[in-house]
Design a protein around this motif. Structure first.
Motif: not given
Length: 336
Positions: A22-37
């Motif tokens: 959905e995000e196609q971005s490690v940064t955005r996905a990590a932020s959404r999942l509340h975990i580190s990159q």
């Protein structure tokens, strides 16, 4: 099915894969999942090993999913919904449930419908969390992907419209809540008012006027415009705005005419110095429908939500059924 191979798969990785798609971005996905990159990158590597595919390629514009990742992405909403339902109790008890449900609704439905079903929902299930969003051109996709639970949208009944209720995307179910018809709004002292005492208010005069239009689901044209185009006509749309309140306000302070569903027109007349006029030609009505994905058909919580919404709207509309059938001119069933 090889259960030994399945036992080695961390099901949490499927959630991570869906968010990455959905995000196609490690940064955005990590932020959404509340975990580190870093943690997300490690999970992505595990996914690649488990599925024996690179899944994503880095580009200047983010992560580009592989064909295999896209194919998995089509199946993930149903898989995750099934897993979620496994964690739920077999029955749904409204009084003690703390489940969360999300809606996407067209703007005109907020005033027309939402006040009448939010109350019954929360009075019976006070611990529910209800999230509401504006219906956009992306909402149907969100419904298919499981990002929202329900949609309430206006579906044109014109036979050439792409949003007709029998032309819904695969997997989407709907139930009609009520039908509505198009009417016109003008400011109270509009010069047109003198023409209403004579047969002059007709299609020709309607087309001669300048119109304000609401952009719905990213489109500047409504079913009415396609209908007129079939007859070789086109409205003079002078102004296009993103919302009904803006269009009503513009209409109240100009000579522009606003064509819209009668249910919202009555509400607008309470807020602005406007007059409601009949559409000067016959036009097929529209329907407000409740939408959901078929994967939730048997979910007890979803079934209760659907039943409560439909019953609340039916109760709202019952007193006006007879007057609606007899409505003529500018009279409308919601006038009282």
């Amino acid at each position: 099915m090889n259960l030994d191979n399945l036992a080695r798969i961390d099901l949490n990785l499927l959630v991570i894969l869906k968010v990455l798609l959905e995000e196609q971005s490690v940064t955005r996905a990590a932020s959404r999942l509340h975990i580190s990159q870093s943690a997300l990158s490690k999970s992505l590597n595990r996914l690649r090993e488990t599925l024996d595919d690179p899944l994503f390629q880095r580009t200047a514009h983010g992560l580009k999913p592989t064909a295999h990742a896209l194919n998995i992405g089509l199946k993930l909403p149903n898989i995750l919904q099934d897993l979620y339902q496994l964690t739920q109790p077999p029955t749904f008890t409204p009084a003690s449930s703390n489940r969360q449900f999300s809606f996407a609704m067209v703007e005109s439905a907020y005033e027309t419908l939402i006040p009448y079903f939010i109350g019954p929902l929360l009075s019976t299930a006070p611990n529910l969390k209800l999230d509401s969003y504006v219906w956009t051109e992306k909402s149907m996709h969100d419904l298919q992907q499981g990002q929202i639970d329900f949609g309430i949208s206006g579906r044109d009944l014109h036979p050439l419209s792409d949003s007709q209720t029998d032309r819904l995307p695969d997997g989407i179910s709907c139930q009609t809540l009520f039908t509505d018809r198009q009417v016109c709004l003008v400011r109270q002292d509009h010069p047109l008012m003198t023409a209403l005492t004579s047969p002059q208010w007709d299609l020709s005069m309607y087309l001669d006027m300048a119109h304000v239009q609401v952009r719905c689901e990213g489109s500047d044209w409504w079913a009415l415009d396609y209908f007129l185009a079939d007859l070789g006509h086109r409205r003079k749309i002078s102004t296009t705005v993103p919302d009904f309140y803006g269009a009503a306000s513009i209409c109240a302070h100009s000579d522009l005419i606003f064509t819209l569903p009668s249910s919202f027109a009555l509400h607008a007349c309470k807020l602005y110095p406007l007059r409601l006029l009949p559409l000067p030609f016959e036009f097929i009505p529209m329907a407000y429908v409740l939408l959901w994905h078929q994967r939730n058909d048997e979910d007890q919580g979803h079934k209760w939500m659907r039943d409560t919404i439909c019953q609340s709207v039916e109760k709202l509309m019952q007193p006006y059924d007879k007057s609606h059938k007899k409505a003529q001119g500018t009279s409308v069933p919601w006038a009282d």
